[in-house]
Design a protein around this motif. Structure first.
Motif, PDB file in Angstrom:
ATOM      1  N   ARG A   1       0.833  -1.195   0.000  1.00  0.00           N
ATOM      2  CA  ARG A   1       0.000   0.000   0.000  1.00  0.00           C
ATOM      3  C   ARG A   1       0.872   1.250   0.000  1.00  0.00           C
ATOM      4  NH1 ARG A   1      -4.454  -1.702   4.622  1.00  0.00           N
ATOM      5  NH2 ARG A   1      -5.721  -3.078   3.307  1.00  0.00           N
TER       6      ARG A   1
ATOM      7  N   ILE B   1       0.141   5.130   1.097  1.00  0.00           N
ATOM      8  CA  ILE B   1      -0.828   6.003   1.756  1.00  0.00           C
ATOM      9  C   ILE B   1      -0.398   7.448   1.537  1.00  0.00           C
ATOM     10  CG2 ILE B   1      -2.083   6.471   3.872  1.00  0.00           C
ATOM     11  CD1 ILE B   1      -2.327   3.599   2.930  1.00  0.00           C
TER      12      ILE B   1
ATOM     13  N   SER C   1       4.622   1.090   2.114  1.00  0.00           N
ATOM     14  CA  SER C   1       4.890  -0.151   2.836  1.00  0.00           C
ATOM     15  C   SER C   1       6.029  -0.917   2.172  1.00  0.00           C
ATOM     16  CB  SER C   1       3.634  -1.022   2.900  1.00  0.00           C
ATOM     17  OG  SER C   1       3.313  -1.526   1.618  1.00  0.00           O
TER      18      SER C   1
ATOM     19  N   VAL D   1       5.774  -2.925  -1.328  1.00  0.00           N
ATOM     20  CA  VAL D   1       5.536  -2.252  -2.609  1.00  0.00           C
ATOM     21  C   VAL D   1       6.646  -2.612  -3.588  1.00  0.00           C
ATOM     22  CG1 VAL D   1       5.389  -0.017  -3.755  1.00  0.00           C
ATOM     23  CG2 VAL D   1       4.257  -0.370  -1.552  1.00  0.00           C
TER      24      VAL D   1
ATOM     25  N   LYS E   1       0.999   4.548 -10.973  1.00  0.00           N
ATOM     26  CA  LYS E   1      -0.188   3.719 -10.790  1.00  0.00           C
ATOM     27  C   LYS E   1      -1.029   3.695 -12.064  1.00  0.00           C
ATOM     28  CE  LYS E   1      -3.178   1.288  -8.417  1.00  0.00           C
ATOM     29  NZ  LYS E   1      -2.890  -0.088  -7.977  1.00  0.00           N
TER      30      LYS E   1
ATOM     31  N   ALA F   1       0.738  -1.832  -6.171  1.00  0.00           N
ATOM     32  CA  ALA F   1       0.311  -1.557  -4.793  1.00  0.00           C
ATOM     33  C   ALA F   1      -0.999  -0.806  -4.832  1.00  0.00           C
ATOM     34  CB  ALA F   1       1.377  -0.733  -4.057  1.00  0.00           C
ATOM     35  N   GLU F   2      -1.686  -0.846  -3.707  1.00  0.00           N
ATOM     36  CA  GLU F   2      -2.934  -0.099  -3.567  1.00  0.00           C
ATOM     37  C   GLU F   2      -2.612   1.346  -3.186  1.00  0.00           C
ATOM     38  OE1 GLU F   2      -7.183  -0.291  -1.068  1.00  0.00           O
ATOM     39  OE2 GLU F   2      -5.499  -1.630  -0.591  1.00  0.00           O
ATOM     40  N   LEU F   3      -3.093   2.278  -3.981  1.00  0.00           N
ATOM     41  CA  LEU F   3      -2.847   3.696  -3.736  1.00  0.00           C
ATOM     42  C   LEU F   3      -4.045   4.276  -2.981  1.00  0.00           C
ATOM     43  CD1 LEU F   3      -0.725   5.917  -4.339  1.00  0.00           C
ATOM     44  CD2 LEU F   3      -2.078   6.510  -6.376  1.00  0.00           C
ATOM     45  N   ILE F   4      -3.816   4.710  -1.735  1.00  0.00           N
ATOM     46  CA  ILE F   4      -4.898   5.207  -0.884  1.00  0.00           C
ATOM     47  C   ILE F   4      -4.639   6.684  -0.569  1.00  0.00           C
ATOM     48  CG2 ILE F   4      -6.087   4.936   1.326  1.00  0.00           C
ATOM     49  CD1 ILE F   4      -5.246   2.023   1.325  1.00  0.00           C
TER      50      ILE F   4
END
Length: 366
Positions: free
Chosen positions: A254, A256, A267, A270, A354, A361-364
């Protein structure tokens, strides 16, 4: 089966190898939780920093209601100036298994326009739960960490927040909250973070010690464990289980991004696919100056002040850097530091990666 559980658990605890994390650090027992309490009361004894009664009628109404409970009735139409009184809210959390007579800490916050609660005392206030029942009674002298001073010309200095204070041990528990711990047939552990791999490893760690089918995963959060029959044995059993150690899984990949502060947290999981990045900055500066315009000799004109605008454009160096396949967090940080990207630039780079499909990875954005 559980007759000699104390002796067995002691032997098992001695036999446990060192591992990553204890179960008590990653999970909690279902039903064993705190309960929020809230109340409304009055703080008295302030040094002229209480509510302005002309703007906060609730303070005057609460003060009159309190006096009526003691048989004192103010004359009709009277409007007391309560400079030393402030209406406040009180909140706290009632810990699990709290018993009558025990004390808990409370936080007191001003509801009106009181400038400071320093030096005040909270009068007896009932604290209620979500069901409307009284579970504790609060009273005591406030400890306020902030303070404020002001001058006659309106200038003032404030340190921290003087309108909020705490009373250590300021509430006495009056009622017990029902808890299903003594009657539960199975102990249910709820992981703090939902993760199938961690749930599987917790089940394996328990079954390895207690035997096959002693624990079963209900989902990615909950694990059910067979418990002994008596409450005393359950306490010993929970103490043993929560001290078992488990190798937890790595957190998901992730990134953040805090859009308000520009904070970026990446994290360790990634990774990046091959990509080339070029990022430059364009700075436009506009300044206004006032110039005096003088007319020519014998022209009959008048002197005037005219504005002059200066526009300056600077294009930053746009250096390109290459990301190889599967680069780690350390590689990402080094590449960004070499380019000299600011946090805002880093956000733009990550968003572009992204969109390009290179950031796995998840982009939040929060």
């Amino acid at each position: 089966m559980f007759r000699h559980i104390t002796f067995i658990l002691c032997l098992l605890l001695l036999a446990q190898p060192a591992a990553a994390q204890r179960i008590k650090d990653i999970a909690s027992v279902a039903g064993v939780r705190s309960n929020p309490l809230v109340g409304y009361g009055l703080v008295v004894g302030l040094d002229g920093t209480g509510d302005q009664t002309s703007q906060t009628p609730l303070t005057v109404q609460s003060f009159k209601n309190m006096l009526q409970q003691y048989g004192i009735t103010l004359p009709p139409g009277s409007n007391p100036q309560l400079k030393n009184v402030a209406a406040v809210s009180i909140h706290t959390d009632l810990p699990p298994f709290a018993k009558p007579g025990q004390t808990i800490d409370i936080t007191v916050s001003s509801l009106g326009n009181s400038k400071s609660l320093r030096g005040g005392s909270l009068l007896m206030t009932p604290l209620r739960g979500a069901d409307g029942q009284i579970y504790a009674v609060a009273q005591g002298n406030l400890i306020v960490g902030g303070f404020g001073v002001s001058g006659a010309d309106g200038s003032k200095v404030t340190v921290n927040v003087p309108s909020v204070g705490r009373i250590p041990g300021g509430a006495s528990v009056e009622r017990v909250v029902p808890n299903p711990f003594a009657s539960m047939e199975k102990l249910v552990l709820n992981l703090h973070d939902s993760d199938f791999t961690t749930a599987k490893r917790v089940v394996e760690a328990i079954n390895k010690v207690l035997g096959p089918d002693s624990a079963q995963a209900l989902d990615a959060v909950s694990i059910a464990v067979q418990t002994p029959p008596t409450t005393s044995q359950k306490v010993e059993f929970v103490s043993f289980v929560e001290n078992l150690e488990v190798d937890t899984d790595m957190p998901p990949a992730r990134v953040i991004i805090n859009s308000r502060t520009g904070t970026v947290v990446i994290s360790s999981a990634v990774r990046l696919k091959p990509a080339a990045v070029s990022h430059g900055s364009l700075t436009v500066t506009i300044s206004e100056e006032q110039q005096v315009s003088q007319p020519g000799p014998l022209s009959g004109g008048t002197t005037a002040v005219v504005p002059k605008s200066n526009v300056n454009i600077q294009q930053g160096d746009s250096r390109m850097f290459m990301f190889d396949a599967g680069v780690s967090l350390n590689d990402i940080v080094q590449a960004v530091n070499q380019v000299g990207a600011a946090p805002g630039d880093l956000v733009a780079i990550l968003e572009a990666l992204k969109q390009a499909g290179s950031l796995t990875a998840e982009l939040i954005v929060i």
